[in-house]
Design a protein around this motif. Sequence first.
Motif, PDB file in Angstrom:
ATOM      1  N   VAL A 212      56.419  -0.967   8.182  1.00 37.35           N
ATOM      2  CA  VAL A 212      57.669  -0.444   7.628  1.00 37.35           C
ATOM      3  C   VAL A 212      58.825  -1.209   8.248  1.00 37.35           C
ATOM      4  CG1 VAL A 212      59.172   1.558   7.341  1.00 37.35           C
ATOM      5  CG2 VAL A 212      56.683   1.855   7.295  1.00 37.35           C
ATOM      6  N   ILE A 213      59.778  -1.625   7.411  1.00 38.79           N
ATOM      7  CA  ILE A 213      60.982  -2.303   7.882  1.00 38.79           C
ATOM      8  C   ILE A 213      62.187  -1.598   7.280  1.00 38.79           C
ATOM      9  CG2 ILE A 213      62.300  -4.462   7.879  1.00 38.79           C
ATOM     10  CD1 ILE A 213      59.611  -5.932   7.650  1.00 38.79           C
ATOM     11  N   LEU A 242      68.035   6.755  19.307  1.00 39.35           N
ATOM     12  CA  LEU A 242      66.838   7.351  19.908  1.00 39.35           C
ATOM     13  C   LEU A 242      65.966   8.043  18.872  1.00 39.35           C
ATOM     14  CD1 LEU A 242      68.251   8.851  23.237  1.00 39.35           C
ATOM     15  CD2 LEU A 242      66.665   6.934  22.988  1.00 39.35           C
ATOM     16  N   LEU A 243      66.577   8.619  17.834  1.00 33.66           N
ATOM     17  CA  LEU A 243      65.795   9.268  16.787  1.00 33.66           C
ATOM     18  C   LEU A 243      64.821   8.289  16.126  1.00 33.66           C
ATOM     19  CD1 LEU A 243      68.331  11.612  14.940  1.00 33.66           C
ATOM     20  CD2 LEU A 243      66.234  12.301  16.136  1.00 33.66           C
ATOM     21  N   LEU A 244      65.203   7.028  16.052  1.00 35.87           N
ATOM     22  CA  LEU A 244      64.336   6.019  15.458  1.00 35.87           C
ATOM     23  C   LEU A 244      63.386   5.397  16.478  1.00 35.87           C
ATOM     24  CD1 LEU A 244      66.711   4.103  13.005  1.00 35.87           C
ATOM     25  CD2 LEU A 244      64.614   5.318  12.402  1.00 35.87           C
ATOM     26  N   THR A 245      63.894   5.070  17.649  1.00 38.04           N
ATOM     27  CA  THR A 245      63.109   4.297  18.605  1.00 38.04           C
ATOM     28  C   THR A 245      62.266   5.147  19.554  1.00 38.04           C
ATOM     29  OG1 THR A 245      64.961   4.222  20.160  1.00 38.04           O
ATOM     30  CG2 THR A 245      64.810   2.447  18.537  1.00 38.04           C
ATOM     31  N   ASP A 246      62.687   6.375  19.799  1.00 38.76           N
ATOM     32  CA  ASP A 246      61.970   7.235  20.756  1.00 38.76           C
ATOM     33  C   ASP A 246      62.053   8.680  20.312  1.00 38.76           C
ATOM     34  OD1 ASP A 246      60.528   8.011  22.968  1.00 38.76           O
ATOM     35  OD2 ASP A 246      62.256   8.017  24.325  1.00 38.76           O
ATOM     36  N   PRO A 247      61.439   9.003  19.166  1.00 44.26           N
ATOM     37  CA  PRO A 247      61.566  10.366  18.629  1.00 44.26           C
ATOM     38  C   PRO A 247      60.898  11.397  19.524  1.00 44.26           C
ATOM     39  CG  PRO A 247      59.903   9.133  17.424  1.00 44.26           C
ATOM     40  CD  PRO A 247      60.577   8.152  18.345  1.00 44.26           C
ATOM     41  N   SER A 255      61.006  -0.070  16.270  1.00 46.65           N
ATOM     42  CA  SER A 255      61.549  -1.024  17.228  1.00 46.65           C
ATOM     43  C   SER A 255      62.810  -1.651  16.647  1.00 46.65           C
ATOM     44  CB  SER A 255      60.512  -2.115  17.525  1.00 46.65           C
ATOM     45  OG  SER A 255      61.060  -3.161  18.286  1.00 46.65           O
ATOM     46  N   ASP A 256      63.865  -1.688  17.457  1.00 48.98           N
ATOM     47  CA  ASP A 256      65.090  -2.413  17.098  1.00 48.98           C
ATOM     48  C   ASP A 256      64.753  -3.899  17.222  1.00 48.98           C
ATOM     49  OD1 ASP A 256      67.559  -3.721  17.096  1.00 48.98           O
ATOM     50  OD2 ASP A 256      68.575  -2.128  18.182  1.00 48.98           O
ATOM     51  N   ALA A 257      64.564  -4.578  16.083  1.00 51.39           N
ATOM     52  CA  ALA A 257      63.976  -5.913  16.080  1.00 51.39           C
ATOM     53  C   ALA A 257      64.771  -6.905  16.925  1.00 51.39           C
ATOM     54  CB  ALA A 257      63.851  -6.419  14.643  1.00 51.39           C
ATOM     55  N   VAL A 258      66.085  -6.927  16.755  1.00 47.14           N
ATOM     56  CA  VAL A 258      66.895  -7.899  17.477  1.00 47.14           C
ATOM     57  C   VAL A 258      66.852  -7.627  18.975  1.00 47.14           C
ATOM     58  CG1 VAL A 258      69.245  -8.757  17.832  1.00 47.14           C
ATOM     59  CG2 VAL A 258      68.388  -8.373  15.517  1.00 47.14           C
ATOM     60  N   ARG A 259      67.057  -6.377  19.351  1.00 41.71           N
ATOM     61  CA  ARG A 259      67.077  -6.082  20.780  1.00 41.71           C
ATOM     62  C   ARG A 259      65.709  -6.286  21.412  1.00 41.71           C
ATOM     63  NH1 ARG A 259      68.679  -0.459  23.867  1.00 41.71           N
ATOM     64  NH2 ARG A 259      70.746  -0.773  22.970  1.00 41.71           N
ATOM     65  N   THR A 300      61.649  -1.853  12.773  1.00 46.54           N
ATOM     66  CA  THR A 300      60.312  -2.036  12.230  1.00 46.54           C
ATOM     67  C   THR A 300      59.296  -1.174  12.968  1.00 46.54           C
ATOM     68  OG1 THR A 300      58.594  -3.663  11.700  1.00 46.54           O
ATOM     69  CG2 THR A 300      59.807  -3.989  13.747  1.00 46.54           C
ATOM     70  N   SER A 301      58.270  -0.787  12.230  1.00 53.47           N
ATOM     71  CA  SER A 301      57.124  -0.066  12.789  1.00 53.47           C
ATOM     72  C   SER A 301      55.869  -0.625  12.138  1.00 53.47           C
ATOM     73  CB  SER A 301      57.238   1.436  12.511  1.00 53.47           C
ATOM     74  OG  SER A 301      56.088   2.124  12.942  1.00 53.47           O
TER      75      SER A 301
END
Length: 541
Positions: A212-213, A242-247, A255-259, A300-301
């Motif tokens: 998923v992107i 955080l809701l997206l990266t560490d729910p 994952s925040d692709a750029v970071r 992305t996941s």
Amino acid sequence: MRKILVLFVASLLVATSIGGVGARRQGPPPHRLSPPGQISVVAVNAKQQRVLGLKRFLAMFELGRALRFRPPAFDGGSTGAVMPPDVVIIEEMRPSNLEIFERLLRQRYPDYKYKIAGEPELAASIIFNSNTLQLESFEQWGDVCTTAETPTDGRANRDYPIARLVDVNTSALVTVAGIHFAKNYRTSNKRNCVEQNITELRTQLADEMGAVIIGGDFNRRATTELRECDRNEESAPNDWWLLLTDPSDGGRAYSDAVRSWHRSHGMFMTREWTHEQKRTTMVCDASERKRRTRIDYLFTSGALVAEAHADHPGWAGPHAGTLHPRNYRYSDHRFVWGRFVITPTPQALKPEIESRAQGEIALAWEPIPGAQGWILYRARQGEPYRELAHLPAETVGYTDIETAHATHYRYAIAAVGSDGGQGLESFAARAEADARGPTPVHLTPDRGAVGVGRGIRIVIRFDEAIDPASIDPTRVHLSLGTPHVRGTLRLFTPRVLTFTPSRPLRSGATYRFYAAGLRDKLGNRGRYFSFPFTVEGRLRP
């Protein structure tokens, strides 16, 4: 009248040089399709909602040019200078402009056949390359805080697209979701609308089977501190991020692709901002300037991030409020691009590398479970990778013999999975090709020197280290006619050879120093060379 103007301006843009107004003419760089099992994705807020005005068309034209000329080749896996986007997530582009932009992309990339996924009347749109991806299904969902009764940013409804795409080479499924959250939701009388929308988006994507992107303009920075105070984004993250990266519910994490790419490669986030304000304001150092921030993202996941950045160099200069001398400002947002591996192909480890004689460079790598083959890439210094060889699974080594002396090369290896997908490339292994033996670069005395002192010590400096075992007095010596002059031959440093005669040289005599068979540490044998010199004074009878 409007339709005539649109068609006239569109025709004008097609006939315009690809360099844009005032730019120098130059041919487009070469490009290629993405490797099987990988896709290139771009997300950009295009600022193209209004169709009238030549400036708007020029901005759209220059955005197409930016996607054609930038980003440069990814450092691992792509050949040529550009890997065109397989998917473009685009916001703030009027449907009529979107159709023109789709045709513009087709002109820029003759090998690509771009199509618009789903309805164009959305808060974000998705354009995909039908030569590499097939559209399996499309759906849309509505912003939970924006309705006809509570419009936001001039929109009565904000609907967001979800496109399920299939890689034509591997049949791998990837779901692409585009968003464009409002800058504020003041008319909705609801709080935390971005967080509510992310919760809804997570629900929409909860059952996706493949990678998923998510991309688009979130209109929110990732951290609590402003960018001017926290350019590397080390302050506390904001709740929406955080809701997206560490729910907290243990669901799918993104994952925040750029970071994530920059963190994993030890790189700073200083240049990764995406938006510059039009007005000056006071920033954290109390100066007045246009604020820059990162509000456009790719998350992305289930996919590996091969590389991800903001548009570089983009239209912006190094300091806020400045522009690039040649690149047109296609929007007040810079696009975000990334390359993703959407198949479960394992990642290859960094190869071991060794320079050998005759310019050969030998590579060896560890076998990994699941690899059905290998793709080896090579690049000269300062150039992008190009495919060097396709190798069977049982091969775990390669010797490159097509090299140029004194040229630096880097190599990366990628595994090929059972579905034909190419995995993430390894870290680069670097070596310099060495095809010749030691060559003298400085002589004392000079070649053909006259008036050399009788007590001279001969010094020869080479361009590389010498193998001490190759120093043979019968091949490296000083002569006056037939007899060899006695003396001490010494490797003073790895690259410096000296010869000290046992007694003063003969006045007025012409000597010649000979060297043959010197080898470097790889075993390359240097060429034979000699040089004469004449000692000071008259020749004694």
